[in-house]
Enzyme design. Sequence first.
Site, short mmCIF file in Angstrom:
data_model
loop_
_atom_site.label_atom_id
_atom_site.label_comp_id
_atom_site.label_asym_id
_atom_site.label_seq_id
_atom_site.Cartn_x
_atom_site.Cartn_y
_atom_site.Cartn_z
N ARG A 199 -8.90 -3.87 -11.45
CA ARG A 199 -7.96 -4.81 -10.79
C ARG A 199 -6.92 -5.05 -12.03
NH1 ARG A 199 -8.03 -6.27 -5.79
NH2 ARG A 199 -7.18 -8.16 -5.90
N PHE B 269 2.05 -8.82 7.84
CA PHE B 269 2.55 -7.27 7.43
C PHE B 269 1.32 -6.22 7.92
CE2 PHE B 269 0.08 -9.67 3.92
CZ PHE B 269 -1.11 -8.97 3.63
N TYR C 268 -8.19 -1.97 6.66
CA TYR C 268 -7.68 -2.98 6.37
C TYR C 268 -7.79 -4.29 7.15
CZ TYR C 268 -4.49 -1.20 2.46
OH TYR C 268 -4.17 -0.97 1.13
N THR D 213 -0.37 -7.52 -7.14
CA THR D 213 -0.14 -6.94 -5.90
C THR D 213 1.44 -6.55 -5.76
OG1 THR D 213 -1.72 -8.30 -4.90
CG2 THR D 213 -0.28 -6.98 -3.36
N LYS E 293 -2.04 5.52 -3.17
CA LYS E 293 -1.28 5.27 -1.84
C LYS E 293 -0.37 6.63 -1.62
CE LYS E 293 -2.03 0.58 -1.47
NZ LYS E 293 -1.40 -0.93 -0.98
N GLU F 23 -16.18 -0.44 1.03
CA GLU F 23 -14.96 0.37 0.98
C GLU F 23 -15.58 1.80 0.56
OE1 GLU F 23 -11.83 -1.60 -1.11
OE2 GLU F 23 -11.50 -2.93 0.30
N ARG G 283 0.87 -0.69 -11.29
CA ARG G 283 1.88 -1.18 -10.36
C ARG G 283 3.12 -1.32 -10.99
NH1 ARG G 283 -2.40 -4.77 -7.05
NH2 ARG G 283 -3.00 -3.15 -5.24
N HIS H 182 -4.75 0.76 -4.61
CA HIS H 182 -5.39 -0.21 -3.85
C HIS H 182 -6.72 -0.19 -4.47
CE1 HIS H 182 -7.89 -2.53 -1.03
NE2 HIS H 182 -8.82 -1.68 -1.30
N ASN I 27 3.21 0.02 -3.45
CA ASN I 27 2.60 -0.62 -4.67
C ASN I 27 1.55 0.59 -5.52
OD1 ASN I 27 0.35 -1.46 -2.90
ND2 ASN I 27 0.27 -3.26 -3.68
P1 CMP Z 1 -3.54 -3.85 -1.23
O1 CMP Z 1 -4.09 -4.14 -2.52
O2 CMP Z 1 -3.87 -2.33 -0.66
O3 CMP Z 1 -4.20 -4.59 -0.02
C1 CMP Z 1 -3.27 -5.08 1.10
C2 CMP Z 1 -1.87 -4.65 0.83
O4 CMP Z 1 -1.04 -5.37 1.64
C3 CMP Z 1 -1.65 -4.93 -0.33
O5 CMP Z 1 -1.99 -4.05 -1.39
C4 CMP Z 1 0.10 -4.64 -0.32
O6 CMP Z 1 0.51 -3.29 -0.46
C5 CMP Z 1 0.12 -5.08 1.17
N1 CMP Z 1 1.03 -6.30 1.44
C6 CMP Z 1 2.32 -6.28 2.09
N2 CMP Z 1 2.79 -7.40 2.04
C7 CMP Z 1 2.02 -8.13 1.43
C8 CMP Z 1 1.89 -9.70 1.10
N3 CMP Z 1 3.01 -10.40 1.44
N4 CMP Z 1 0.71 -10.19 0.38
C9 CMP Z 1 -0.18 -9.37 0.07
N5 CMP Z 1 -0.19 -7.89 0.34
C10 CMP Z 1 0.91 -7.28 0.99
#
Ligand code: CMP
Length: 136
Positions: A88, A60, A52, A94, A12, A129, A105, A118, A115
Amino acid sequence: MSKIQQTLSIIKPDAVERNLEDNIKKIFTENNLGIKESKKIQITKDEAAEFYKVHQSKPFYNDLCDYLSSGPIVVMILEGENAVVANRKLMGATNPKDAEENTIRKLYGISIDKNSVHGSDSIENAKKEIDFFFKN
Ligand code: CMP
């Protein structure tokens, strides 16, 4: 039984900006995930919204789409045994605050938004994807 899979990984904007591309790639390759394809791109907000869209009902969502389109990202196809789950595990939770030691992370994430990486969450989503970024 060997299950060679492919999954999509994104480095990212926060991690690209801090020149962490090589460090993160090394974590994948040292843990038996080969990098089959890799390209550095910048996407539009509309493209981020499409990517997304499973999160479109979440509070968010808008910030997430702004963020993913805010700077260069590196998109990769990773390949290896159980690649979806393996990736993962290497990424960690996350929210970097909850991530286990030595996960990407935990090492590099700044916040739940920034973070650093992805990764696809299922084989089905990995296919979608990968097609999203690599189907011509
Ligand atoms: P990612 O794995 O890219 O998938 C969706 C992204 O939303 C996640 O990582 C986070 O960076 C972002 N995000 C922001 N707020 C939240 C939340 N409350 N819960 C989960 N993902 C979040």
